[in-house]
Design an enzyme around this catalytic site. Sequence first.
Site, PDB file in Angstrom:
ATOM      1  N   GLN A 167     141.689 -21.927  44.748  1.00 26.55           N
ATOM      2  CA  GLN A 167     142.529 -22.929  45.383  1.00 26.55           C
ATOM      3  C   GLN A 167     143.904 -22.943  44.739  1.00 26.55           C
ATOM      4  OE1 GLN A 167     140.221 -26.441  44.390  1.00 26.55           O
ATOM      5  NE2 GLN A 167     141.510 -26.863  42.648  1.00 26.55           N
ATOM      6  N   GLY A 209     130.680 -26.385  45.651  1.00 23.91           N
ATOM      7  CA  GLY A 209     130.842 -26.607  47.096  1.00 23.91           C
ATOM      8  C   GLY A 209     132.121 -25.983  47.619  1.00 23.91           C
ATOM      9  N   LEU A 241     143.259 -10.219  51.277  1.00 22.38           N
ATOM     10  CA  LEU A 241     142.549 -11.080  52.227  1.00 22.38           C
ATOM     11  C   LEU A 241     143.003 -12.506  51.952  1.00 22.38           C
ATOM     12  CD1 LEU A 241     140.336 -12.100  54.152  1.00 22.38           C
ATOM     13  CD2 LEU A 241     138.720 -11.894  52.277  1.00 22.38           C
ATOM     14  N   ASP A 261     128.121 -30.469  40.938  1.00 21.45           N
ATOM     15  CA  ASP A 261     129.319 -29.902  40.323  1.00 21.45           C
ATOM     16  C   ASP A 261     130.131 -29.465  41.532  1.00 21.45           C
ATOM     17  OD1 ASP A 261     131.224 -27.977  39.494  1.00 21.45           O
ATOM     18  OD2 ASP A 261     130.187 -27.854  37.583  1.00 21.45           O
ATOM     19  N   HIS A 262     131.196 -30.207  41.841  1.00 17.24           N
ATOM     20  CA  HIS A 262     131.790 -29.999  43.168  1.00 17.24           C
ATOM     21  C   HIS A 262     132.428 -28.614  43.326  1.00 17.24           C
ATOM     22  CE1 HIS A 262     135.547 -31.420  41.268  1.00 17.24           C
ATOM     23  NE2 HIS A 262     136.192 -30.863  42.273  1.00 17.24           N
ATOM     24  N   TYR A 322     142.717 -10.734  46.483  1.00 12.05           N
ATOM     25  CA  TYR A 322     143.567  -9.562  46.600  1.00 12.05           C
ATOM     26  C   TYR A 322     143.354  -8.625  45.428  1.00 12.05           C
ATOM     27  CZ  TYR A 322     146.953 -12.322  43.775  1.00 12.05           C
ATOM     28  OH  TYR A 322     147.560 -13.083  42.823  1.00 12.05           O
ATOM     29  N   HIS A 330     132.732 -26.895  35.666  1.00 14.50           N
ATOM     30  CA  HIS A 330     133.309 -26.121  36.777  1.00 14.50           C
ATOM     31  C   HIS A 330     133.558 -24.655  36.405  1.00 14.50           C
ATOM     32  CE1 HIS A 330     133.657 -30.044  38.339  1.00 14.50           C
ATOM     33  NE2 HIS A 330     134.885 -30.340  37.960  1.00 14.50           N
ATOM     34  N   ALA A 370     130.837 -47.832  45.050  1.00 19.04           N
ATOM     35  CA  ALA A 370     131.615 -47.674  46.287  1.00 19.04           C
ATOM     36  C   ALA A 370     133.031 -48.219  46.179  1.00 19.04           C
ATOM     37  CB  ALA A 370     130.879 -48.372  47.429  1.00 19.04           C
TER      38      ALA A 370
HETATM   39  N1  LIG Z   1     137.542 -39.487  40.378  1.00 19.12           N
HETATM   40  C1  LIG Z   1     137.415 -38.169  40.505  1.00 19.12           C
HETATM   41  O1  LIG Z   1     138.323 -37.478  40.985  1.00 19.12           O
HETATM   42  C2  LIG Z   1     136.143 -37.480  40.085  1.00 19.12           C
HETATM   43  C3  LIG Z   1     135.101 -38.196  39.539  1.00 19.12           C
HETATM   44  N2  LIG Z   1     133.917 -37.568  39.194  1.00 19.12           N
HETATM   45  C4  LIG Z   1     132.804 -38.313  38.636  1.00 19.12           C
HETATM   46  O2  LIG Z   1     132.376 -39.324  39.556  1.00 19.12           O
HETATM   47  C5  LIG Z   1     131.918 -40.462  38.878  1.00 19.12           C
HETATM   48  C6  LIG Z   1     132.701 -41.676  39.348  1.00 19.12           C
HETATM   49  O3  LIG Z   1     134.068 -41.442  39.074  1.00 19.12           O
HETATM   50  P1  LIG Z   1     135.238 -42.468  39.490  1.00 19.12           P
HETATM   51  O4  LIG Z   1     135.027 -42.950  40.875  1.00 19.12           O
HETATM   52  O5  LIG Z   1     136.504 -41.814  39.147  1.00 19.12           O
HETATM   53  O6  LIG Z   1     134.979 -43.651  38.478  1.00 19.12           O
HETATM   54  P2  LIG Z   1     135.482 -45.160  38.519  1.00 19.12           P
HETATM   55  O7  LIG Z   1     135.962 -45.468  37.153  1.00 19.12           O
HETATM   56  O8  LIG Z   1     136.397 -45.427  39.653  1.00 19.12           O
HETATM   57  O9  LIG Z   1     134.080 -45.899  38.694  1.00 19.12           O
HETATM   58  C7  LIG Z   1     133.387 -46.077  39.896  1.00 19.12           C
HETATM   59  C8  LIG Z   1     132.929 -47.522  40.019  1.00 19.12           C
HETATM   60  O10 LIG Z   1     131.993 -47.794  38.991  1.00 19.12           O
HETATM   61  C9  LIG Z   1     132.186 -49.114  38.473  1.00 19.12           C
HETATM   62  N3  LIG Z   1     132.515 -49.055  37.049  1.00 19.12           N
HETATM   63  C10 LIG Z   1     133.626 -48.563  36.461  1.00 19.12           C
HETATM   64  N4  LIG Z   1     133.559 -48.660  35.130  1.00 19.12           N
HETATM   65  C11 LIG Z   1     132.382 -49.250  34.852  1.00 19.12           C
HETATM   66  C12 LIG Z   1     131.709 -49.622  33.654  1.00 19.12           C
HETATM   67  N5  LIG Z   1     132.250 -49.397  32.458  1.00 19.12           N
HETATM   68  N6  LIG Z   1     130.499 -50.190  33.747  1.00 19.12           N
HETATM   69  C13 LIG Z   1     129.940 -50.388  34.942  1.00 19.12           C
HETATM   70  N7  LIG Z   1     130.516 -50.058  36.106  1.00 19.12           N
HETATM   71  C14 LIG Z   1     131.711 -49.493  36.068  1.00 19.12           C
HETATM   72  C15 LIG Z   1     133.341 -49.705  39.253  1.00 19.12           C
HETATM   73  O11 LIG Z   1     132.812 -50.470  40.311  1.00 19.12           O
HETATM   74  P3  LIG Z   1     132.527 -52.021  40.192  1.00 19.12           P
HETATM   75  O12 LIG Z   1     133.256 -52.543  39.005  1.00 19.12           O
HETATM   76  O13 LIG Z   1     133.011 -52.567  41.500  1.00 19.12           O
HETATM   77  O14 LIG Z   1     131.062 -52.059  40.071  1.00 19.12           O
HETATM   78  C16 LIG Z   1     134.056 -48.523  39.850  1.00 19.12           C
HETATM   79  O15 LIG Z   1     134.677 -48.836  41.055  1.00 19.12           O
HETATM   80  C17 LIG Z   1     132.097 -40.169  37.397  1.00 19.12           C
HETATM   81  O16 LIG Z   1     130.882 -39.727  36.886  1.00 19.12           O
HETATM   82  C18 LIG Z   1     133.150 -39.070  37.369  1.00 19.12           C
HETATM   83  O17 LIG Z   1     133.070 -38.267  36.252  1.00 19.12           O
HETATM   84  C19 LIG Z   1     133.734 -36.234  39.423  1.00 19.12           C
HETATM   85  C20 LIG Z   1     134.747 -35.471  39.960  1.00 19.12           C
HETATM   86  C21 LIG Z   1     136.039 -36.008  40.300  1.00 19.12           C
HETATM   87  O1  LIG Z   2     135.819 -32.941  37.977  1.00 21.60           O
HETATM   88  C1  LIG Z   2     137.028 -32.953  37.919  1.00 21.60           C
HETATM   89  O2  LIG Z   2     137.724 -32.169  38.745  1.00 21.60           O
HETATM   90  C2  LIG Z   2     139.073 -32.470  39.055  1.00 21.60           C
HETATM   91  C3  LIG Z   2     139.637 -31.216  39.713  1.00 21.60           C
HETATM   92  O3  LIG Z   2     138.986 -30.997  40.927  1.00 21.60           O
HETATM   93  P1  LIG Z   2     139.718 -30.157  42.067  1.00 21.60           P
HETATM   94  O4  LIG Z   2     138.700 -30.047  43.125  1.00 21.60           O
HETATM   95  O5  LIG Z   2     140.931 -30.947  42.468  1.00 21.60           O
HETATM   96  O6  LIG Z   2     140.096 -28.865  41.457  1.00 21.60           O
HETATM   97  C4  LIG Z   2     139.856 -32.846  37.831  1.00 21.60           C
HETATM   98  O7  LIG Z   2     141.133 -33.305  38.208  1.00 21.60           O
HETATM   99  C5  LIG Z   2     139.142 -33.963  37.121  1.00 21.60           C
HETATM  100  O8  LIG Z   2     139.815 -34.253  35.908  1.00 21.60           O
HETATM  101  C6  LIG Z   2     137.711 -33.601  36.820  1.00 21.60           C
HETATM  102  O9  LIG Z   2     137.015 -34.746  36.366  1.00 21.60           O
END
Ligand SMILES: NC(=O)C1=CN([C@@H]2O[C@H](COP(=O)(O)OP(=O)(O)OC[C@H]3O[C@@H](n4cnc5c(N)ncnc54)[C@H](OP(=O)(O)O)[C@@H]3O)[C@@H](O)[C@H]2O)C=CC1
Ligand SMILES: O=C1O[C@H](COP(=O)(O)O)[C@@H](O)[C@H](O)[C@H]1O
Length: 513
Positions: free
Chosen positions: A387, A200, A414, A196-197, A393, A259, A33
Site C-alpha cells: 500500500q 486482510g 503490474l 491481524d488486519h 514490479y 503485521h 462501539a
Molecule cells: N484505532 C486503530 O486504528 C487500530 C486499533 N486496533 C486495536 O483495536 C482495539 C481498539 O482500538 P481503539 O478503538 O483505537 O481503542 P479506543 O481507545 O478507542 O477504545 C475503544 C473503546 O474502549 C473503551 N475504552 C477505552 N479505554 C478503556 C479502558 N482503559 N478501560 C475500559 N474501556 C476502555 C472506550 O469505550 P467506552 O469508554 O465507551 O466503553 C473506547 O471507546 C485495540 O486493541 C487496538 O490495538 C488495531 C488496529 C488499528
Molecule cells: O495496527 C496498526 O496499524 C496501523 C497501520 O495500519 P494501516 O492499515 O493503515 O497500514 C498503525 O497506524 C497503528 O499504529 C497500528 O496499531
Amino acid sequence: MLGEIGIIFATTKLIRESTMELKEDTTIVVLGASGDLAKKKTFPALFGLYRNKFLPKDIHIIGYARTKMDHEEYLRRVKQYIKTPTKDVEEQLEDFCKCCSYISGQYDQDEPFQNLNKHIEEFEQGRKAGNRIFYMALPPSVFIPVSQHLRKNCYPNNGIARVIIEKPFGKDLQSSRELQRALEPDWKEEEIFRIDHYLGKEMVKNLLILRFGNEFLGATWNRNHIDSVQITFKEPFGTEGRGGYFDEFGIIRDVMQNHLLQVLTLLAMERPISFSSEDIRDEKVRVLRGIPAIEPKNVIIGQYGKSLDGTKPAYKEDDTVPKDSRCPTFCAMVAYIRNERWDGVPFILKAGKALNEQKTEIRIQFKDVTSGIFKDIPRNELVIRIQPNESVYLKMNSKLPGLSMQTVVTELDLTYRRRFSDLKIPEAYESLVLDALKGDHSNFVRDDELDASWRIFTPILHYLDEKKEIVPMEYPYGSRGPAVLDDFTASFGYKFSDAAGYQWNTASNKAAL
Ligand SMILES: NC(=O)C1=CN([C@@H]2O[C@H](COP(=O)(O)OP(=O)(O)OC[C@H]3O[C@@H](n4cnc5c(N)ncnc54)[C@H](OP(=O)(O)O)[C@@H]3O)[C@@H](O)[C@H]2O)C=CC1
Ligand SMILES: O=C1O[C@H](COP(=O)(O)O)[C@@H](O)[C@H](O)[C@H]1O
C-alpha cells in the site's frame, strides 16, 4: 465404545460449526462501539459488506460500550467515516442504520451483559437459530473480563458463537500466554478469530499465489538467488491522539511483531499442502520456529523529534507521552531463518511513524549476476507494494534501444490500478469480517503461531525495556528515519542503486493511473 462415538460426534459437530458460513439468523455485537477502531474501520467494513450483500440475511448489529449516548448520537458516530458518494449509497446507509442499535454498559459486571443478552434475544425472536459474533474493538486491558462476561451471560443456547479479538495479543510471551489461558476455559480455539488486519490486505493475500503460482518465482525463491529481503512500513504521521496507548507498546509491538512478521512468514514459509486454514497455519508456525530471537546487535531504534521546519511536534511533545519516554517510534531489525531455504539471508524489517511518506512494501534483492561481460550492472529487485497503489514490479536490466549495447534498468510492472481498473480492492477489515462469517481461519492468527512469534521478539523487547541507557536515536518528523539507517541496511548487504536515475512510477506510469 459409546463414549468414543460421542467424542467423535462432538468433534465432527465442532469442526462443522467452526467452518459453517453464517448466512442468516445472526447478530453481530461490536464491543467498544464508541471507539476509534469501531468508527474508522469496523462500521465502514460492516457497511461495505452490507451494501454488497455479504452480510447474513436480516442481520442485526449491536454496539456496546460504557459511553452513554442516544440512538441519534450513536448513528452519527456509525456514519462518521462512511463515504456516501451517490444518492444510492446514501439510501443504503439509511437502510443499514435500521439494522443498528446501541446499548451501554460496563465491561466488568454481570448485569449489563445480561441486559445485552436480553437485547440480542429481542432480535432473535422467531429465528430458527441465534448465531452471535462478538467483535472486541477494545483495548487489551479489558479483553479478559469482557470475554468472560460474554461467555457467562451472552453465549447462545441455540446457535454458533464466534469472538473476534483485536491485537495486541499481549505485550510479550508471558502476557500473551496469560491472555490465552484466560480465554481457554471459555472459548474454543475454533471460536476465536484473532485479527491481524494486514492478513486482510489484498496484496498480502496475494503473496501465496505470487510465490506458489509462478514457477519462475518459486525456482529462485531461496538463498542461492536472493541476497536480502526488506519489509518496510512507513507512516507520514505521528502518534497523534494515541500517545497513551503507543507509549506502552512502541513500534516493535505495534507493527513489527504482528503485521511485518505476518508478511515475513508468508514470504518465507514452505508451500502448504492445501489452502485449508490449518495447512497454511501449520507451515507458518514451522517457519516461525526456525527464526532465532532477534539479537540486539541487529537492531536500531529511533524516536521522532520536531520537524525541521518546526511545524510538526516531537513525539515527547504529545501531552499523553511522558517527557522522558524512551519509546521507539522507529525500528530497523534483522531476522534470520535457520533452514535450508533461507540460511544466511537477512530479512530486514523497518517500521516508523512520522516519516517522509506512507508506504508498506517488500523489496526482494537478488544476488549480483556473475561479473565478466558486465561491469557494475545493478541487481534485480522484486518490489511488492502492499500500500498505497498496490503493485508488483521487477526491476531488470535491458538493452537500451539503439545502436549501442548500453544497458538500462527497466521493469516488468503490474500496477493494480491500471491492470484491474474496473475492480474494487476491498478494505482489509471487510475481507476479514467476511472470513469470520464464513468460519475461515486462514487469515487469522492461531494460538501456537502467536507463541512462536512472541518467542522471536520477547528477548529484544525486554532488553530494550530494561536497559535504561539505551536511548532511541532522534530523527526529524517527516524524514526517512535515523541518519544511520542506510549504513545499517548496507551492512547487511543491501545495495542501493540509483543507476541511471532509475525511478519506478515515472511520469508515464503516473499518467496512466
Ligand atoms: N484505532 C486503530 O486504528 C487500530 C486499533 N486496533 C486495536 O483495536 C482495539 C481498539 O482500538 P481503539 O478503538 O483505537 O481503542 P479506543 O481507545 O478507542 O477504545 C475503544 C473503546 O474502549 C473503551 N475504552 C477505552 N479505554 C478503556 C479502558 N482503559 N478501560 C475500559 N474501556 C476502555 C472506550 O469505550 P467506552 O469508554 O465507551 O466503553 C473506547 O471507546 C485495540 O486493541 C487496538 O490495538 C488495531 C488496529 C488499528
Ligand atoms: O495496527 C496498526 O496499524 C496501523 C497501520 O495500519 P494501516 O492499515 O493503515 O497500514 C498503525 O497506524 C497503528 O499504529 C497500528 O496499531
